[in-house]
Design a protein around this motif. Structure first.
Motif, PDB file in Angstrom:
ATOM      1  N   SER A 103      50.835  23.930 -21.722  1.00 58.59           N
ATOM      2  CA  SER A 103      49.875  23.016 -21.116  1.00 58.59           C
ATOM      3  C   SER A 103      48.612  23.733 -20.663  1.00 58.59           C
ATOM      4  O   SER A 103      47.678  23.111 -20.205  1.00 58.59           O
ATOM      5  N   TRP A 104      48.589  25.037 -20.759  1.00 59.02           N
ATOM      6  CA  TRP A 104      47.401  25.785 -20.342  1.00 59.02           C
ATOM      7  C   TRP A 104      46.166  25.300 -21.074  1.00 59.02           C
ATOM      8  O   TRP A 104      46.187  25.067 -22.272  1.00 59.02           O
ATOM      9  N   GLY A 105      45.101  25.216 -20.275  1.00 57.37           N
ATOM     10  CA  GLY A 105      43.817  24.910 -20.883  1.00 57.37           C
ATOM     11  C   GLY A 105      43.578  23.438 -21.100  1.00 57.37           C
ATOM     12  O   GLY A 105      42.484  23.048 -21.498  1.00 57.37           O
ATOM     13  N   HIS A 106      44.586  22.595 -20.859  1.00 54.88           N
ATOM     14  CA  HIS A 106      44.370  21.175 -21.074  1.00 54.88           C
ATOM     15  C   HIS A 106      43.633  20.571 -19.886  1.00 54.88           C
ATOM     16  O   HIS A 106      43.971  20.813 -18.737  1.00 54.88           O
ATOM     17  N   GLU A 107      42.640  19.753 -20.233  1.00 52.35           N
ATOM     18  CA  GLU A 107      41.926  19.046 -19.178  1.00 52.35           C
ATOM     19  C   GLU A 107      42.784  17.925 -18.632  1.00 52.35           C
ATOM     20  O   GLU A 107      43.641  17.375 -19.322  1.00 52.35           O
TER      21      GLU A 107
ATOM     22  N   ARG B  31      44.336  30.268 -14.165  1.00 49.67           N
ATOM     23  CA  ARG B  31      43.387  29.359 -14.736  1.00 49.67           C
ATOM     24  C   ARG B  31      42.787  28.550 -13.605  1.00 49.67           C
ATOM     25  O   ARG B  31      43.431  28.307 -12.587  1.00 49.67           O
ATOM     26  N   TYR B  33      39.876  25.321 -12.590  1.00 49.82           N
ATOM     27  CA  TYR B  33      39.154  24.143 -13.067  1.00 49.82           C
ATOM     28  C   TYR B  33      38.002  23.819 -12.118  1.00 49.82           C
ATOM     29  O   TYR B  33      38.119  24.013 -10.903  1.00 49.82           O
ATOM     30  N   TYR B  35      35.428  20.441 -11.220  1.00 49.91           N
ATOM     31  CA  TYR B  35      35.233  19.020 -11.414  1.00 49.91           C
ATOM     32  C   TYR B  35      33.989  18.579 -10.662  1.00 49.91           C
ATOM     33  O   TYR B  35      33.588  19.174  -9.664  1.00 49.91           O
ATOM     34  N   SER B  45      35.911  16.203 -15.384  1.00 48.59           N
ATOM     35  CA  SER B  45      36.167  17.616 -15.671  1.00 48.59           C
ATOM     36  C   SER B  45      34.897  18.294 -16.184  1.00 48.59           C
ATOM     37  O   SER B  45      34.201  17.759 -17.057  1.00 48.59           O
ATOM     38  N   VAL B  48      37.157  24.494 -17.706  1.00 49.21           N
ATOM     39  CA  VAL B  48      38.480  25.075 -17.560  1.00 49.21           C
ATOM     40  C   VAL B  48      38.336  26.554 -17.885  1.00 49.21           C
ATOM     41  O   VAL B  48      37.895  26.912 -18.980  1.00 49.21           O
ATOM     42  N   LEU B  50      40.265  30.086 -18.334  1.00 47.78           N
ATOM     43  CA  LEU B  50      41.646  30.445 -18.633  1.00 47.78           C
ATOM     44  C   LEU B  50      41.993  31.907 -18.391  1.00 47.78           C
ATOM     45  O   LEU B  50      43.165  32.244 -18.274  1.00 47.78           O
ATOM     46  N   PHE B  95      52.186  26.430 -13.436  1.00 51.00           N
ATOM     47  CA  PHE B  95      51.727  25.778 -14.658  1.00 51.00           C
ATOM     48  C   PHE B  95      51.069  24.429 -14.463  1.00 51.00           C
ATOM     49  O   PHE B  95      50.111  24.103 -15.149  1.00 51.00           O
ATOM     50  N   ASN B  96      51.596  23.608 -13.540  1.00 45.12           N
ATOM     51  CA  ASN B  96      51.090  22.239 -13.516  1.00 45.12           C
ATOM     52  C   ASN B  96      50.831  21.666 -12.129  1.00 45.12           C
ATOM     53  O   ASN B  96      50.537  20.488 -12.010  1.00 45.12           O
ATOM     54  N   PHE B  98      48.409  21.391  -9.260  1.00 44.27           N
ATOM     55  CA  PHE B  98      46.999  21.638  -9.000  1.00 44.27           C
ATOM     56  C   PHE B  98      46.710  21.614  -7.502  1.00 44.27           C
ATOM     57  O   PHE B  98      47.136  20.686  -6.795  1.00 44.27           O
TER      58      PHE B  98
END
Lengths: 119, 110
Positions: A103-107, B31, B33, B35, B45, B48, B50, B95-96, B98
């Motif tokens: 999932s890295w890099g996904h907006e 990583r 982000y 916004y 967005s 990103v 990385l 990983f997910n 935020f």
């Protein structure tokens, strides 16, 4: 294609009532996130779905909050016995990401939000 | 838990000037982000980032990432009024998950 949609856009309820907030992600996006944004603050992570399962629900503030995504597409955030402190904008976001490092890099693509006001 | 701090929280600047928004984070987040949020609107967005040393540019905005210093910057070049908005950075844990900063409210005066 359509973006992320959320309904209703505004919800006013009374303290103690039950509410449901709906999120329609972008078609084909497997990852779905719920956030809560209070005035003047950044979004606060609530829960993340990968497909139908809640991969991380550690941001849900207490057991009054629950979310489902039964078919891996639309998600519903459910709040029981609402309190005035639950008033905020609830944001949904979707991403094409798969689990883990893939999932890295996904907006993330955010919906317009549901403004919840608990009186 | 990942803590993300932005500064400044408020920034008022004249058109044509340059400025930088800083985003520090507390633990590993390789990583990052950025916004943009307009008043009453949702988040859009921007970038990103990385990997360490990553630099991305879009128009008058340029973002960079230094994972060793746990710092990302958003540089604004020759600001214009249309850039007035609130800018958020977000780091990612596990990983997910935020974590967003409090945002920098930018006002570019004509």
């Amino acid at each position: 294609g359509a973006g992320v949609s959320q309904t209703p856009s505004n919800k006013v309820t009374e303290k103690g009532k039950y509410v449901e907030l709906r999120c329609d992600p972008i078609s084909g996006h497997t990852a779905l996130y719920w956030y809560r944004q209070s005035l003047g603050q950044g979004p606060e992570f609530l829960i993340y779905f990968q497909g139908t399962g809640a991969a991380d629900d550690s941001g849900l503030p207490n057991d009054r909050f629950f979310a489902v995504r039964p078919e891996g597409s639309v998600s519903t955030l459910k709040i029981q016995r609402t309190e005035r402190g639950d008033s905020a904008v609830y944001l949904c976001a979707s991403s094409p990401g798969t689990s883990g490092r893939a999932s890295w890099g996904h907006e993330q693509f955010f919906g317009p939000g549901t403004r919840l006001t608990v009186l | 838990e990942l803590k993300v701090e932005q500064n400044p929280l408020f920034l008022s600047m004249q058109e044509g000037k340059n400025y930088t928004i800083y985003c520090n984070y507390s633990t590993t987040s390789d990583r990052l982000y950025w916004y943009r949020q307009d008043p009453g609107k949702s988040l859009e967005s921007l970038f990103v980032l990385l990997s360490n040393g990553a630099v991305k540019q879009e128009g008058r905005l340029m973002a960079s990432l230094d994972t060793k210093a746990r710092l990302s910057t958003l540089h604004i070049t020759a600001a214009v009024h249309d850039l007035s908005a609130t800018y958020f950075c977000a780091g990612v844990y596990n990983f997910n998950k935020f974590y967003f900063g409090s945002g920098t409210k930018l006002n570019v005066k004509p």
